[in-house]
Design a protein around this motif. Structure first.
Motif, mmCIF file in Angstrom:
data_model
loop_
_atom_site.group_PDB
_atom_site.id
_atom_site.type_symbol
_atom_site.label_atom_id
_atom_site.label_comp_id
_atom_site.label_asym_id
_atom_site.label_seq_id
_atom_site.Cartn_x
_atom_site.Cartn_y
_atom_site.Cartn_z
ATOM 1 N N UNK A 121 7.901 9.445 -6.941
ATOM 2 C CA UNK A 121 6.823 8.729 -7.631
ATOM 3 C C UNK A 121 5.494 9.367 -7.258
ATOM 4 N N UNK A 142 0.842 -1.186 0.000
ATOM 5 C CA UNK A 142 0.000 0.000 0.000
ATOM 6 C C UNK A 142 0.886 1.247 0.000
ATOM 7 N N UNK A 143 0.256 2.376 -0.193
ATOM 8 C CA UNK A 143 1.014 3.622 -0.113
ATOM 9 C C UNK A 143 0.062 4.725 0.320
ATOM 10 N N UNK A 144 0.633 5.836 0.732
ATOM 11 C CA UNK A 144 -0.181 7.022 1.003
ATOM 12 C C UNK A 144 0.460 8.167 0.240
ATOM 13 N N UNK A 145 -0.266 9.278 0.156
ATOM 14 C CA UNK A 145 0.317 10.461 -0.481
ATOM 15 C C UNK A 145 0.961 11.276 0.632
ATOM 16 N N UNK A 184 -6.268 8.763 3.678
ATOM 17 C CA UNK A 184 -6.495 7.725 2.679
ATOM 18 C C UNK A 184 -5.238 6.906 2.400
ATOM 19 N N UNK A 185 -5.448 5.608 2.264
ATOM 20 C CA UNK A 185 -4.386 4.710 1.806
ATOM 21 C C UNK A 185 -4.742 4.262 0.405
ATOM 22 N N UNK A 186 -3.719 3.920 -0.359
ATOM 23 C CA UNK A 186 -3.955 3.512 -1.742
ATOM 24 C C UNK A 186 -3.202 2.227 -2.053
ATOM 25 N N UNK A 230 4.238 9.749 -3.524
ATOM 26 C CA UNK A 230 3.807 8.526 -2.864
ATOM 27 C C UNK A 230 4.778 8.108 -1.766
ATOM 28 N N UNK A 259 3.659 2.192 2.323
ATOM 29 C CA UNK A 259 3.106 1.782 3.610
ATOM 30 C C UNK A 259 2.863 0.283 3.581
#
Lengths: 244, 228
Positions: free
Chosen positions: B195, A147-150, B173-175, A157, A160
């Motif tokens: 990125x 996963x990632x967050x901003x 928010x997580x993505x 990015x 996470x």
């Protein structure tokens, strides 16, 4: 035989998809899917729907549930007018007014999790009953890593739960809680001094949806359609066996 | 004048009985969907399919693309342009350079993602070039919050990304990143390449890795086409 009730807290309007609980999926409102899942589980004696919206209460009654009026100051979690404990008291008082026997087990079913099957509820119930030391059981869905967050500082990015040197199989697991639970009501009696233990039941991707936005509609419809197809296939197979 | 290229990598080791580059979705092989979407990106100059699969190498039906053979030694090394590891990505870019498929801006496409549309891909490109620093833009889609891990010591859940005191709309928010995007090759070889994420719908972000997801893609595509 233990008495079990299910409660569904279903609001009318909300900040996201408008009247989400009445949104039709495969011709039936989301609320109806939730009520039917509870009724088909086999161990739930009665389903209660608590709502401030009269359209929702009508739909609930039509689907076979018992409607309970929800005061409008008990609709928003953090509005400062009532606490979730007070919500629970209001629901329980109204349920007692409808029934003569208190429930031994209470299922809390969130409409958003309409894909949680009756069979899953049944398995969860059996697990809870078999463990007299457990207070409740919750379904959890495994989440893949990566996963990632901003990053709020850079707007780029930020990884996470993401160790690039680990494969999916060796990466520590992450789980998401869904809004469904089955609780042992006796734990809530004031004289109970036992330690509250929670059990968990892992569910698959096809049951773990949290229906929130328009983006979730196709996903929900796909899995509901698949179940209808599977049931139809099973019926056809048993029909053909019967005719032989 | 910048050259904008795209590559689709198909390795035999990644194929399976249930899903392959030629699995049919809406009467077309999966790879054809990917290529047809790419061809509609107006800024794209050339599309390459890089593969070690003999059947794909002999394909004459896929027009408008150059099909190139990946050297055998490279099939054992991962060209991973989605990785968090900058060295890994730069390694991949160098290999693509050696195969003469790398433009100044390069789309890395994915044959397993037939629903990622040309408009989304083009917007990723504009997002990249309108940002002064971004070296890469990849697709991302939101995932639900309320995430926990199990504690071995007491078999209970430990909050990792959850706040019981907050409405879910107020949880940051997580993505999830999808294996598709566009790279600015010069910037990525610089110091600390950044990125950026471009939010796509979960429909566009669907990755086909088994029969169930192929069936889901068929369902989604039918719904999209009937809406049009």
């Amino acid at each position: 035989m233990a008495e079990t009730f299910a409660t569904i807290i279903a609001r009318g309007g909300g900040p996201g998809l408008y009247k989400k609980n009445l949104y039709p999926l495969l011709g039936k409102p989301v609320l109806q899917h939730a009520i039917e899942n509870c009724l088909q589980a086999g161990f739930i004696n009665k389903v209660f729907v608590w709502s401030e919206d009269h359209e929702v209460l009508e739909a609930a009654e039509k689907a076979g549930a018992c409607p309970l009026e929800r005061p409008k100051h008990m609709v928003h979690y953090f509005n400062g007018f009532a606490t979730p404990d007070q919500w629970g008291e209001n629901i329980s008082k109204q349920i007692m007014a409808h029934t003569s026997v208190p429930d031994d087990y209470r299922v809390s079913y969130n409409c958003n999790n309409l894909l949680v099957r009756p069979e899953t509820l049944s398995k969860m119930y059996e697990k809870l009953v078999k463990d007299p030391g457990a207070f409740n059981i919750l379904p959890v869905k495994k989440i893949r890593p990566g996963l990632c967050m901003i990053n709020p500082m850079t707007s780029y990015l930020f990884p996470f739960w993401n160790a690039p040197y680990l494969s999916e199989n060796t990466h520590p697991d992450l789980y998401r809680l869904t809004g469904v639970s089955i609780s042992r009501m006796s734990f809530k009696l004031p004289e109970w001094n036992g330690k509250k233990k929670t059990l968990y039941h892992v569910i698959g991707r096809d049951e773990g949806l949290d229906f929130q936005t328009e983006d979730d509609i196709l996903f929900a419809e796909y899995y509901l359609t698949r179940r209808t197809r599977k049931n139809r296939r099973k019926l056809n197979e048993s029909d053909s066996r019967g005719s032989r | 004048m910048i050259q904008v290229t795209a590559s689709v990598i198909v390795l035999s080791a990644d194929l399976s009985d249930s899903v392959s580059w030629d699995s049919i979705l809406d009467r077309k092989p999966l790879i054809q969907h990917c290529i047809d979407n790419a061809k509609k990106i107006p800024v794209l100059d050339q599309i390459y399919v890089l593969t070690d699969n003999e059947t794909l190498l002999r394909q004459k039906g896929i027009s408008g693309v150059q099909i190139k053979k990946i050297p055998e030694w490279l099939t054992n090394h991962n060209i991973d342009l989605i990785s968090k590891d900058v060295w890994q990505v730069n390694y991949g870019l160098e290999r693509l350079q050696e195969l003469s498929v790398l433009g100044e801006v390069h789309f890395f496409l994915n044959w397993r993602m037939p629903l990622a549309g040309p408009i989304t891909l083009e917007k990723m490109y504009h997002n990249l070039l309108e940002d002064r620093l971004a070296a890469r833009v990849t697709g991302i889609y939101p995932v639900d919050p309320n995430l926990f891990m199990f504690q071995n010591c007491n078999e209970s859940l430990f909050p990792v990304w959850a706040d019981p005191g907050a409405d879910r709309q107020r949880v940051p928010q997580l993505y999830r990143q999808i294996p598709l995007g566009v790279i600015h090759t010069r910037r990525h070889k610089g110091i600390c390449p950044e990125s950026k994420g471009y939010v796509v719908t979960s429909t566009e972000g669907l990755v086909i890795h088994d029969a169930e997801s192929l069936d889901m893609a068929e369902f989604y595509l039918e719904a999209i086409l009937s809406d049009q």
